[in-house]
Design a protein around this motif. Sequence first.
Motif, PDB file in Angstrom:
ATOM      1  N   LEU A  93      -5.574   0.822   8.348  1.00 25.94           N
ATOM      2  CA  LEU A  93      -5.336   2.197   7.919  1.00 25.94           C
ATOM      3  C   LEU A  93      -6.012   3.114   8.906  1.00 25.94           C
ATOM      4  CD1 LEU A  93      -6.842   2.064   4.327  1.00 25.94           C
ATOM      5  CD2 LEU A  93      -4.430   2.289   4.759  1.00 25.94           C
TER       6      LEU A  93
ATOM      7  N   VAL B 125      -0.600   3.951   7.131  1.00 25.78           N
ATOM      8  CA  VAL B 125      -0.786   2.502   7.052  1.00 25.78           C
ATOM      9  C   VAL B 125      -0.127   1.893   8.279  1.00 25.78           C
ATOM     10  CG1 VAL B 125      -0.412   0.458   5.668  1.00 25.78           C
ATOM     11  CG2 VAL B 125      -0.681   2.666   4.556  1.00 25.78           C
TER      12      VAL B 125
ATOM     13  N   ILE C 178       0.863  -1.186   0.000  1.00 23.71           N
ATOM     14  CA  ILE C 178       0.000   0.000   0.000  1.00 23.71           C
ATOM     15  C   ILE C 178       0.896   1.232   0.000  1.00 23.71           C
ATOM     16  CG2 ILE C 178      -1.909   1.153   1.163  1.00 23.71           C
ATOM     17  CD1 ILE C 178      -2.323  -1.492   2.710  1.00 23.71           C
TER      18      ILE C 178
ATOM     19  N   PRO D 193       0.136  -3.218   7.237  1.00 23.48           N
ATOM     20  CA  PRO D 193      -0.034  -3.622   5.831  1.00 23.48           C
ATOM     21  C   PRO D 193      -0.207  -5.134   5.665  1.00 23.48           C
ATOM     22  CG  PRO D 193       2.208  -2.853   6.250  1.00 23.48           C
ATOM     23  CD  PRO D 193       1.414  -2.533   7.463  1.00 23.48           C
TER      24      PRO D 193
ATOM     25  N   CYS E   4      -3.760  -6.508   4.948  1.00 20.98           N
ATOM     26  CA  CYS E   4      -4.459  -6.151   3.714  1.00 20.98           C
ATOM     27  C   CYS E   4      -4.787  -7.407   2.902  1.00 20.98           C
ATOM     28  CB  CYS E   4      -3.574  -5.219   2.898  1.00 20.98           C
ATOM     29  SG  CYS E   4      -4.270  -4.760   1.313  1.00 20.98           S
TER      30      CYS E   4
END
Lengths: 204, 151
Positions: free
Chosen positions: A158, A167, A118, A170, A173
């Motif tokens: 986030l 972020v 990200i 991560p 995700c």
Amino acid sequence: MFGSIVSYIREFARREWIHKFLFAKTAPLTTPVYSRGFPELTGKTCTHALFCMMACPAPGAIEVIHLDDGGWEPRIHTGHCIRCGLCVEACPNGVLYSGRILESMFYDNTMLSFSFRIDVDTNRCMGCGNCAVACPVNKTIDAQMSHGGRASTDELLLKVSEGKCVVLHPEKCTGCKTCEQQCPNEAIRVARLLEAVHAPEEEL
Amino acid sequence: MSILQSFKNLVRSRSIHVAYVDVGSCNGCDIEVLACLAPRYDIEQYGIYVHNNPREADILLVIGAYTPGWEDKLQGLWEKIPDPKVAIAIGNCPISGCVFNRPHSYVNPPVSKHIPIAAQVPGCPPRPTEILQAVLSLAPEVFKDYERRKK
Ligand code: SF4
Ligand code: SF4
Ligand code: SF4
Ligand code: SF4
């Protein structure tokens, strides 16, 4: 000379010769077992990881649909699918099979691994928090998150802090790109990285 | 009449003439059609002959995703083929555009928008056995009792 003509005619008058001339001669056409066909279901449970759809290179070839009983199931669309087998390899649960892909993955100890990166462009981000509110992973961690993306817990994927999107985790995700679609400024970008790796022994 | 008709049916089932046309493919499917001619699959042992001349063809194999260059040509080619005739879509390209069917691309699939397609052989490319089976299974249906059906 006359003898050779007679032997010639006798050769062609044989029943076997006429049969071979008139009827198809090669072995019946069968599909070999190692041939990669359209992927089929193994019967294992699909967890809606969507790695198959992310790996698929052909537009409209695979869809994961919601079943009436609440489960999920991938559907392959013939006419779109190019039988590359990437969905079979990418699925972490072994839901699909095609040819000998699963067997050779087992013997070679290989797997396809997805990771997501990200990136937030802080020059473009205006801290609206659309991304943090839309993120489905955030929703499971803090269902109460207010609009604006501010939250007290640091468990979130986030969040907006000091007017910018940051972020925090991560690794949580799932690569859905919902945040990317919701951002008004194209400030947040999710890259999907697909790597072929040797699996550690204990994962097999 | 019926003896003549059944004789015609018998002869026609062993004499199918094929033309193929590539309306914008990657050549993968052309090579698989070519493989049907090679000794491993040997399409001629089934009485299927590839002439690539629409005037004497019964079956048209359409390959490719229909690029703009074919707008005014494929229809004319289809009309040149004498009745009875069928077209078979070979590969994903004439069915869906395959990997070329993306935003801003020029291809205009499916080919069934432009000429009538009787059968589809999906795959990218389909195996020669699949192409052969499609031609063999379609041919008797098309040519059987053609004169009687025409009346
Ligand atoms: S085999 Fe390849 S093209 Fe077909 S659905 Fe799977 S990933 Fe997509
Ligand atoms: S791509 Fe990742 S960060 Fe973005 S919404 Fe989906 S799970 Fe959340
Ligand atoms: S990345 Fe986009 S959606 Fe997220 S806070 Fe910044 S501007 Fe808003
Ligand atoms: S279906 Fe696949 S192999 Fe056939 S022409 Fe299209 S892209 Fe090429």
